[in-house]
Design an enzyme around this catalytic site. Structure first.
Site, mmCIF file in Angstrom:
data_model
loop_
_atom_site.group_PDB
_atom_site.id
_atom_site.type_symbol
_atom_site.label_atom_id
_atom_site.label_comp_id
_atom_site.label_asym_id
_atom_site.label_seq_id
_atom_site.Cartn_x
_atom_site.Cartn_y
_atom_site.Cartn_z
ATOM 1 N N LYS A 67 0.838 -1.208 0.000
ATOM 2 C CA LYS A 67 0.000 0.000 0.000
ATOM 3 C C LYS A 67 0.881 1.270 0.000
ATOM 4 C CE LYS A 67 -2.216 -1.409 3.752
ATOM 5 N NZ LYS A 67 -1.644 -2.773 3.882
ATOM 6 N N ARG A 220 6.540 -8.403 1.256
ATOM 7 C CA ARG A 220 7.438 -8.033 2.360
ATOM 8 C C ARG A 220 8.043 -9.276 3.009
ATOM 9 N NH1 ARG A 220 4.661 -4.416 6.324
ATOM 10 N NH2 ARG A 220 5.251 -2.759 4.881
#
Ligand code: ADE
Length: 340
Positions: A67, A220
């Protein structure tokens, strides 16, 4: 570093430099989220044609899916400055006023974890988002007066992992809402390859697929596991990453071949062993596993639901036959009905 850290998708200090090095800087470099990227590109191009700023954008999705990266790319594509803050960092209305009055026309204000804004700040934000005005109250009691300050036209990009915690009035002030999806294994494998190249590592197809498979479909986590594999190979194989090194490193981190960590397994086993496969409520489950409700709801459940090991029903959480199979447990007759 604990074992749990590696699979916790929330950003940690260690990730900050890693994210900066590996973060894609343009839509062209950004792997995955294809529909979302197309929608954002249209939003940006249309606004550019009309020489307007874009509407306020709300990005929603599990932690670690990108995001913040998208917010930076949007700003870059618009040629706009981006200011970064987060819900918990804006404590008092004065903090927000300071941020807003320092913005310039066309700037992007990125508010991470926007669901954690307190009520007063949220209400100060409404006129700022709608009318580009800041209402300040001067004085107290009967003498109190509201002063309206004009603000430059700016855009808020809000990011949240918990859409259900955003109040309807705040949600409605965002003109564009987008949800980030979990990545496919193939996309994560591409992310691993790209990151390995940036880190000047040589990695074969087998190893990147192995890391991808265990990364909970989250870039991630993939980048973190890549670094752990690199360290392991440094110590055990003169820095050469291969399938054997990758598997050994990931096994040492207690991440199984589908990317489940110890908490995921504990969660599933608790439902199966203590609650006959469910249904069981979140609160009960948190108490029985000694984990925080938020951690279970935000990190573990979305992934386990995504891979079809857990389902949420109106009466609580239930495990599916695939979870029994993965854990090597016999499927009880009652579970055969739940062919999810
Ligand atoms: N690194 C982290 N997320 C990424 C993405 N979506 N595409 C490319 N590289 C990334």
């Amino acid at each position: 570093m604990s074992i749990e850290f590696v699979t916790n998708p929330h950003q940690k200090e260690e990730d900050k430099t890693l994210d900066l090095t590996l973060r894609p800087g343009s839509f062209g470099d950004y792997i995955g989220q294809e529909t979302l990227k197309q929608n954002l590109q249209i939003l940006i191009q249309a606004a550019k044609h009309r020489q307007e700023s874009i509407e306020h954008v709300l990005l929603h999705g599990s932690p670690g899916l990108g995001k913040t990266t998208l917010a930076h790319i949007i700003a870059k594509e618009l040629g706009a400055n981006i200011r970064v803050t987060s819900g918990p960092a804006i404590d008092r209305a004065g903090d927000l006023a300071a941020i807003l009055t320092n913005l310039e026309e066309g700037d992007i204000l990125f508010i991470d974890e926007i669901h954690r804004l307190n009520k007063i700040i949220e209400e100060t934000l409404y006129p700022a988002m709608e009318d580009f005005a800041l209402d300040l109250v001067a004085g107290k009691g009967a003498a109190a007066r509201t002063l309206r300050l004009e603000l430059p036209k700016f855009t808020i990009i809000g990011a949240t992992t918990r859409m259900s915690l955003i109040s309807a009035p705040l949600r409605d002030r965002f003109g564009a809402h987008y949800k980030l999806q979990f990545y496919t294994d193939q996309e994560i494998s591409q992310v691993v390859h790209r990151s390995a190249k940036i880190l000047a590592m040589q990695i074969d197809e087998e190893s990147s697929s192995e890391i991808a498979r265990r990364s909970r479909r989250t870039p991630r986590i993939a980048n973190r596991l890549l670094k752990r594999v690199r360290d392991y190979a440094q110590v055990h194989n003169g820095g050469k990453v291969n399938l054997e090194m990758s598997k050994a490193a990931l096994e040492l981190l207690a991440i199984d071949d589908l990317g489940l960590d110890e908490v995921d397994r504990k969660l599933l086993l608790t439902i199966i062993e203590k609650f006959d496969g469910g249904p069981v409520g979140l609160q009960t489950l948190a108490a029985a596993t000694a984990e925080e409700e938020d951690t279970l709801e935000e990190i573990h459940e979305p992934f386990l639901m995504q891979i079809g090991f857990l389902a949420r029903t109106p009466r609580g959480r239930v495990t599916t036959p695939s979870a029994y199979r993965h854990l090597g447990l016999p499927i009880p007759a009652s579970q055969n009905l739940l062919a999810i």
